[in-house]
Design an enzyme around this catalytic site. Structure first.
Site, PDB file in Angstrom:
ATOM      1  N   CYS A 135       0.863  -1.188   0.000  1.00  0.00           N
ATOM      2  CA  CYS A 135       0.000   0.000   0.000  1.00  0.00           C
ATOM      3  C   CYS A 135       0.892   1.228   0.000  1.00  0.00           C
ATOM      4  CB  CYS A 135      -0.910   0.006   1.225  1.00  0.00           C
ATOM      5  SG  CYS A 135      -2.080   1.390   1.206  1.00  0.00           S
ATOM      6  N   CYS A 139       0.161   4.689   6.216  1.00  0.00           N
ATOM      7  CA  CYS A 139      -0.411   5.022   7.524  1.00  0.00           C
ATOM      8  C   CYS A 139       0.542   4.564   8.623  1.00  0.00           C
ATOM      9  CB  CYS A 139      -1.779   4.379   7.697  1.00  0.00           C
ATOM     10  SG  CYS A 139      -2.962   5.000   6.492  1.00  0.00           S
ATOM     11  N   GLY A 189      -3.723  -3.064   1.135  1.00  0.00           N
ATOM     12  CA  GLY A 189      -3.973  -2.104   0.070  1.00  0.00           C
ATOM     13  C   GLY A 189      -5.107  -1.137   0.311  1.00  0.00           C
ATOM     14  N   GLU A 190      -5.098  -0.069  -0.489  1.00  0.00           N
ATOM     15  CA  GLU A 190      -6.165   0.931  -0.464  1.00  0.00           C
ATOM     16  C   GLU A 190      -7.074   0.634  -1.660  1.00  0.00           C
ATOM     17  OE1 GLU A 190      -7.636   3.520   1.257  1.00  0.00           O
ATOM     18  OE2 GLU A 190      -8.886   3.422  -0.523  1.00  0.00           O
ATOM     19  N   SER A 221     -13.430  -0.505   2.448  1.00  0.00           N
ATOM     20  CA  SER A 221     -12.846   0.333   3.498  1.00  0.00           C
ATOM     21  C   SER A 221     -11.810   1.245   2.856  1.00  0.00           C
ATOM     22  CB  SER A 221     -12.184  -0.575   4.544  1.00  0.00           C
ATOM     23  OG  SER A 221     -11.525   0.195   5.517  1.00  0.00           O
ATOM     24  N   SER A 243     -11.676   4.933   7.281  1.00  0.00           N
ATOM     25  CA  SER A 243     -10.681   4.842   8.351  1.00  0.00           C
ATOM     26  C   SER A 243     -10.362   6.251   8.842  1.00  0.00           C
ATOM     27  CB  SER A 243      -9.426   4.154   7.806  1.00  0.00           C
ATOM     28  OG  SER A 243      -9.754   2.851   7.417  1.00  0.00           O
ATOM     29  N   LEU A 244     -10.950   6.617   9.953  1.00  0.00           N
ATOM     30  CA  LEU A 244     -10.863   8.009  10.417  1.00  0.00           C
ATOM     31  C   LEU A 244      -9.659   8.212  11.351  1.00  0.00           C
ATOM     32  CD1 LEU A 244     -12.432  10.651  10.074  1.00  0.00           C
ATOM     33  CD2 LEU A 244     -13.771  10.044  12.089  1.00  0.00           C
ATOM     34  N   CYS A 368      -6.487  -7.120  11.940  1.00  0.00           N
ATOM     35  CA  CYS A 368      -6.454  -5.879  11.160  1.00  0.00           C
ATOM     36  C   CYS A 368      -5.078  -5.250  11.203  1.00  0.00           C
ATOM     37  CB  CYS A 368      -7.400  -4.844  11.760  1.00  0.00           C
ATOM     38  SG  CYS A 368      -9.083  -5.227  11.573  1.00  0.00           S
TER      39      CYS A 368
HETATM   40  N1  SAH Z   1      -6.661   0.628   3.157  1.00  0.00           N
HETATM   41  C1  SAH Z   1      -7.963   0.515   3.636  1.00  0.00           C
HETATM   42  C2  SAH Z   1      -8.378  -0.899   3.956  1.00  0.00           C
HETATM   43  C3  SAH Z   1      -7.350  -1.799   4.547  1.00  0.00           C
HETATM   44  S1  SAH Z   1      -6.923  -1.487   6.207  1.00  0.00           S
HETATM   45  C4  SAH Z   1      -8.155   1.409   4.845  1.00  0.00           C
HETATM   46  O1  SAH Z   1      -7.199   1.928   5.369  1.00  0.00           O
HETATM   47  O2  SAH Z   1      -9.300   1.596   5.224  1.00  0.00           O
HETATM   48  C5  SAH Z   1      -8.344  -2.065   7.095  1.00  0.00           C
HETATM   49  C6  SAH Z   1      -8.526  -1.423   8.442  1.00  0.00           C
HETATM   50  O3  SAH Z   1      -7.512  -1.855   9.361  1.00  0.00           O
HETATM   51  C7  SAH Z   1      -8.444   0.085   8.391  1.00  0.00           C
HETATM   52  O4  SAH Z   1      -9.444   0.683   9.150  1.00  0.00           O
HETATM   53  C8  SAH Z   1      -7.102   0.340   8.997  1.00  0.00           C
HETATM   54  O5  SAH Z   1      -7.004   1.616   9.499  1.00  0.00           O
HETATM   55  C9  SAH Z   1      -7.018  -0.718  10.061  1.00  0.00           C
HETATM   56  N2  SAH Z   1      -5.679  -0.966  10.544  1.00  0.00           N
HETATM   57  C10 SAH Z   1      -4.528  -0.808   9.878  1.00  0.00           C
HETATM   58  N3  SAH Z   1      -3.472  -1.155  10.655  1.00  0.00           N
HETATM   59  C11 SAH Z   1      -3.978  -1.537  11.849  1.00  0.00           C
HETATM   60  C12 SAH Z   1      -3.406  -2.046  13.048  1.00  0.00           C
HETATM   61  N4  SAH Z   1      -2.090  -2.232  13.161  1.00  0.00           N
HETATM   62  N5  SAH Z   1      -4.219  -2.349  14.068  1.00  0.00           N
HETATM   63  C13 SAH Z   1      -5.554  -2.203  13.941  1.00  0.00           C
HETATM   64  N6  SAH Z   1      -6.164  -1.755  12.815  1.00  0.00           N
HETATM   65  C14 SAH Z   1      -5.384  -1.418  11.780  1.00  0.00           C
HETATM   66 FE1  SF4 Z   2      -2.905   1.386   3.341  1.00  0.00          FE
HETATM   67 FE2  SF4 Z   2      -5.149   1.088   4.781  1.00  0.00          FE
HETATM   68 FE3  SF4 Z   2      -2.750   0.372   5.775  1.00  0.00          FE
HETATM   69 FE4  SF4 Z   2      -3.339   2.950   5.451  1.00  0.00          FE
HETATM   70  S1  SF4 Z   2      -4.371   1.508   6.844  1.00  0.00           S
HETATM   71  S2  SF4 Z   2      -1.408   1.968   4.896  1.00  0.00           S
HETATM   72  S3  SF4 Z   2      -4.544   2.893   3.594  1.00  0.00           S
HETATM   73  S4  SF4 Z   2      -3.764  -0.540   4.054  1.00  0.00           S
END
Ligand code: SAH
Ligand code: SF4
Length: 406
Positions: A135, A139, A189-190, A221, A243-244, A368
């Site tokens: 991705c 984040c 991925g996004e 998402s 994802s806020l 997640c």
């Molecule tokens: N890229 C998209 C979808 C994949 S991530 C997005 O960001 O929405 C799916 C979810 O898992 C998102 O809400 C993301 O913020 C959350 N997430 C990512 N890393 C995480 C972590 N280490 N612990 C808990 N949730 C996490």
């Molecule tokens: Fe990509 Fe979603 Fe992870 Fe952010 S939380 S890096 S958008 S997969």
């Protein structure tokens, strides 16, 4: 169609997708939604109902061999040989958690491995799918983001995860009926950054001739690609999760760098607009609970104000609090259970429906944000994140100024 014709290069615009018969090339039919498969069958001189038959064999019955498609005209089976195949991805490994969660790693070539996770519950079976190898969003709290980005998956690679999981599970559980009732694009991925490829895959998930999932049970998402959120609402309105992770731009810029491009002033109205198309009358906000970063009472109250500011009431959204799932390089910690409860109570007391996500499959790194497969980073995202982390004193000052501690 004559053999000569089949060796011409033919192109048909099937909705937005180009379907072609190129001499010597063999297409993987997992790439085609029903419109595209119909166009492809037309190139072979076959009618739509034949395409439907073929589509059902592939997706409803999980058949990968034309010879086994017993009620498909022999002449069509013959034509398909040499120009088409049903080629699933190679499964690299399978891990089963103590809680029944199953994680599969698929080889998508070029040194890239992606992951899918099946989460069984009493009343549903959910498959969490990947949409990209890696991705590019970077984040702060996400293992996939820390890996960097290699490439978008193809439609066949996205639907191929559902194809494999559904038919593997049916066989394994000896069930004739559907096992997977929900699909969430919450893996690697996004999804909206791979929009054009994602939409045909979503259509296949929804198609009654394929998986027949309800729009309410297919969730995209996103970290907040606002223009694509608008398009999704118009073209393929499925359930939306955003994802806020922070109630203000300063903190969100730090946690979700995409916010610098699309700040809350753009994101929140896009969320509200989506409601006009959404299959439910709310959208879901995901909020990853990070100890002493975004979990204070003050930030919970700020979140309530944010929701009230953009909606007439608070019922237009729900919150899903995700306890942070740690991974070695993050340097972050999960909020304490009592902190998560206190945060949830502030949201609930204001009337916002709030749930705390149960962590599943963390013993196999399937929770997640823990999905990291194996990705060849082509974008130097990983380098950028490392640089960002070395600038953390600045981030600390910034978060302190906005009421959080990093
Ligand atoms: N890229 C998209 C979808 C994949 S991530 C997005 O960001 O929405 C799916 C979810 O898992 C998102 O809400 C993301 O913020 C959350 N997430 C990512 N890393 C995480 C972590 N280490 N612990 C808990 N949730 C996490
Ligand atoms: Fe990509 Fe979603 Fe992870 Fe952010 S939380 S890096 S958008 S997969």
């Amino acid at each position: 169609m004559t053999t000569d014709q089949s060796h011409d290069e033919l192109h048909v615009q099937a909705k937005r997708r180009v379907v072609s018969l190129i001499p010597g090339s063999v297409v993987n039919l997992l790439e085609y939604d029903l419109e595209s498969l119909t166009a492809f069958c037309e190139l072979l001189g076959e009618k739509r109902f034949r395409a439907i038959q073929l589509f059902r064999w592939i997706h409803q019955r999980g058949c990968a061999n034309f010879e086994d498609m017993s009620d498909l005209a022999k002449s069509l089976r013959q034509k398909l040989k040499g120009v088409a195949e049903i080629k699933p991805m190679e499964v690299v490994s399978q891990h089963i958690s103590y809680d029944g969660t199953i994680k599969w790693l698929f080889d998508v070539g070029g040194g890239n491995v992606i992951e899918s996770v099946f989460i069984p519950e009493d009343d549903r079976g959910t498959l969490c799918l990947s949409t990209q190898a890696g991705c590019a969003m970077g984040c702060r709290f996400c293992s996939t983001g820390h890996q960097g980005f290699s490439r978008n998956l193809t439609t066949g690679e996205i639907i191929g995860q559902l194809w494999f999981a559904e038919h593997f599970l049916r066989k394994h559980l000896q069930r004739d009926e559907r096992v997977i009732s929900n699909a969430v694009m919450m893996g690697m991925g996004e999804p909206l950054q791979n929009y054009a490829v994602l939409v045909p895959a979503l259509r296949m998930m929804l198609d009654d001739h394929a998986y027949g999932l309800s729009r309410r049970r297919v969730t995209v998402s996103t970290s907040g690609l606002v223009k694509k959120m608008d398009l999704l609402g118009l073209e393929c309105p499925v359930a939306l999760a955003v994802s806020l992770h922070a109630p203000n731009n300063a903190l969100r810029d730090y946690l979700v760098p995409l916010n610098i491009k699309h700040p809350l002033e753009e994101l929140m109205p896009a969320c509200v607009s989506y409601l006009a198309h959404a299959p439910r009358d709310f959208i879901t906000f995901e909020y990853c609970m990070l100890d002493a970063v975004n979990d204070t009472d003050a930030l919970a109250h700020e979140l309530v104000q944010l929701v009230k500011h953009y909606g007439h009431s608070v019922s237009w959204c729900k919150f899903n609090l995700i306890p942070f799932n740690p991974f070695p390089a993050s340097g972050l910690h999960r909020s304490k259970p009592e902190r998560i409860l206190a945060f949830a109570q502030i949201l609930s007391a204001s009337g916002i429906t709030t749930t705390i996500r149960k962590t599943r499959g963390d013993d196999i790194d399937a929770a997640c944000g823990q999905l990291a497969g194996d990705v060849v980073d082509r974008t130097r995202v990983a380098v950028r994140i490392a640089r960002q982390r070395s600038a953390e004193p600045a981030a600390t000052a910034l978060a302190t100024a906005t009421g959080a501690k990093i």
